[in-house]
Design a protein around this motif. Structure first.
Motif, PDB file in Angstrom:
ATOM      1  N   ASP A 144       0.835  -1.198   0.000  1.00  0.00           N
ATOM      2  CA  ASP A 144       0.000   0.000   0.000  1.00  0.00           C
ATOM      3  C   ASP A 144       0.871   1.250   0.000  1.00  0.00           C
ATOM      4  O   ASP A 144       0.889   2.031   0.938  1.00  0.00           O
ATOM      5  N   ARG A 145       1.612   1.427  -1.089  1.00  0.00           N
ATOM      6  CA  ARG A 145       2.555   2.542  -1.161  1.00  0.00           C
ATOM      7  C   ARG A 145       1.891   3.857  -1.520  1.00  0.00           C
ATOM      8  O   ARG A 145       2.534   4.889  -1.521  1.00  0.00           O
ATOM      9  N   GLN A 146       0.606   3.816  -1.854  1.00  0.00           N
ATOM     10  CA  GLN A 146      -0.095   5.047  -2.177  1.00  0.00           C
ATOM     11  C   GLN A 146      -1.242   5.303  -1.204  1.00  0.00           C
ATOM     12  O   GLN A 146      -2.165   6.051  -1.506  1.00  0.00           O
ATOM     13  N   LEU A 147      -1.154   4.706  -0.035  1.00  0.00           N
ATOM     14  CA  LEU A 147      -2.154   4.888   1.009  1.00  0.00           C
ATOM     15  C   LEU A 147      -3.569   4.713   0.480  1.00  0.00           C
ATOM     16  O   LEU A 147      -4.373   5.643   0.447  1.00  0.00           O
ATOM     17  N   TYR A 148      -3.858   3.503   0.060  1.00  0.00           N
ATOM     18  CA  TYR A 148      -5.205   3.168  -0.400  1.00  0.00           C
ATOM     19  C   TYR A 148      -6.012   2.523   0.725  1.00  0.00           C
ATOM     20  O   TYR A 148      -7.130   2.936   1.013  1.00  0.00           O
ATOM     21  N   ALA A 149      -5.418   1.526   1.371  1.00  0.00           N
ATOM     22  CA  ALA A 149      -6.128   0.833   2.443  1.00  0.00           C
ATOM     23  C   ALA A 149      -6.207   1.681   3.711  1.00  0.00           C
ATOM     24  O   ALA A 149      -7.189   1.603   4.454  1.00  0.00           O
ATOM     25  N   ILE A 185      -7.177  11.598  -1.266  1.00  0.00           N
ATOM     26  CA  ILE A 185      -6.799  12.700  -2.152  1.00  0.00           C
ATOM     27  C   ILE A 185      -5.481  13.326  -1.690  1.00  0.00           C
ATOM     28  O   ILE A 185      -4.598  13.631  -2.500  1.00  0.00           O
ATOM     29  N   ALA A 186      -5.327  13.511  -0.368  1.00  0.00           N
ATOM     30  CA  ALA A 186      -4.078  14.068   0.169  1.00  0.00           C
ATOM     31  C   ALA A 186      -2.899  13.150  -0.136  1.00  0.00           C
ATOM     32  O   ALA A 186      -1.806  13.622  -0.465  1.00  0.00           O
ATOM     33  N   ALA A 187      -3.121  11.841  -0.036  1.00  0.00           N
ATOM     34  CA  ALA A 187      -2.052  10.882  -0.329  1.00  0.00           C
ATOM     35  C   ALA A 187      -1.609  10.993  -1.780  1.00  0.00           C
ATOM     36  O   ALA A 187      -0.415  10.932  -2.083  1.00  0.00           O
ATOM     37  N   MET A 188      -2.571  11.166  -2.692  1.00  0.00           N
ATOM     38  CA  MET A 188      -2.223  11.318  -4.099  1.00  0.00           C
ATOM     39  C   MET A 188      -1.565  12.662  -4.377  1.00  0.00           C
ATOM     40  O   MET A 188      -0.592  12.753  -5.126  1.00  0.00           O
ATOM     41  N   ARG A 193       3.204   8.009   1.494  1.00  0.00           N
ATOM     42  CA  ARG A 193       3.481   6.591   1.336  1.00  0.00           C
ATOM     43  C   ARG A 193       3.480   5.887   2.691  1.00  0.00           C
ATOM     44  O   ARG A 193       3.883   6.470   3.711  1.00  0.00           O
ATOM     45  N   ALA A 194       3.059   4.647   2.693  1.00  0.00           N
ATOM     46  CA  ALA A 194       3.172   3.838   3.900  1.00  0.00           C
ATOM     47  C   ALA A 194       4.639   3.465   4.097  1.00  0.00           C
ATOM     48  O   ALA A 194       5.370   3.253   3.125  1.00  0.00           O
ATOM     49  N   PRO A 195       5.106   3.394   5.346  1.00  0.00           N
ATOM     50  CA  PRO A 195       6.527   3.105   5.584  1.00  0.00           C
ATOM     51  C   PRO A 195       6.882   1.663   5.277  1.00  0.00           C
ATOM     52  O   PRO A 195       6.070   0.744   5.451  1.00  0.00           O
ATOM     53  N   LEU A 196       8.097   1.462   4.804  1.00  0.00           N
ATOM     54  CA  LEU A 196       8.649   0.125   4.626  1.00  0.00           C
ATOM     55  C   LEU A 196       9.328  -0.321   5.916  1.00  0.00           C
ATOM     56  O   LEU A 196       9.554   0.491   6.835  1.00  0.00           O
TER      57      LEU A 196
END
Length: 204
Positions: A144-149, A185-188, A193-196
């Motif tokens: 979830d690198r684009q903060l979808y979930a 929307i803010a994430a896009m 990004r979610a941290p690795l």
């Protein structure tokens, strides 16, 4: 009103499934299958968990709308691809709506706030997981690198919390959906990004 909002979210999710099928060079049958699974998969999973008849099998519109999205992608996919920024905005709206509605239905069925939150996320992202599996891709939920979930999780949690406070109905659903929508929307917009895991370099 609720059904119209549902159908709008279903249309956008179905469009994303049909477009992925185009990129995978699938035929029209594959496009229809991916569109239907993307649009209806999460809601069907939710209803089966709640032990109720899935809404997709009670209304003809739930089946026809994904087919309409398939037809649009089949004939005009280059034009739709150019409109992807707008489609992603509607996708974010569908994500927020489905996460809130899923959590509300779970709370109404007597689930705990935690379980209702999880079921809200399932409603929002379940179709996307089925789409990716059928298309032979690693489900995007797993990276979830684009903060979808995450927006779906927070939107569903907000709905479960409001319901626990005896705040029900469309105002609570709308508020929770707007929260998830704004976070997505803010994430896009800001490339959040979610941290690795510590020490793991991001993919190129």
């Amino acid at each position: 009103m609720n059904e119209l909002l549902d159908l709008a979210g279903i249309f956008v999710f179905a469009l994303s499934g049909a477009l992925l099928a185009v990129r995978k060079r699938l035929d029209v049958v594959g496009m229809a299958v991916l569109a239907e699974m993307t649009a209806l998969g999460g809601g069907i999973l939710r209803d089966l968990i709640l032990n109720v008849r899935p809404a997709a099998f009670e209304s003809l519109g739930y089946v026809l709308v994904p087919l309409a999205a398939t037809a649009i992608a089949f004939f005009w996919h280059p034009h739709v691809e150019r409109l992807m920024p707008a489609v992603l905005v509607f996708d974010a709206a569908g994500l927020g709506l489905f996460s809130a509605v899923g959590a509300e239905k779970a709370m109404t069925a007597g689930l705990s706030p935690l379980h209702a939150t999880l079921l809200g996320v399932t409603t929002a992202v379940g179709g996307g997981i089925l789409r990716d599996i059928l298309a032979g891709e690693i489900p995007r939920l797993l990276y979830d690198r684009q903060l979808y979930a995450v927006p779906a999780l927070l939107g569903a949690a907000a709905m479960a919390t409001l319901s626990e406070l005896d705040l029900h109905g469309w105002p609570a659903v709308l508020a929770s959906a707007v929260l998830a929508f704004c976070l997505r929307i803010a994430a896009m917009r800001f490339r959040l990004r979610a941290p690795l895991a510590r020490g793991v370099a991001p993919p190129e």
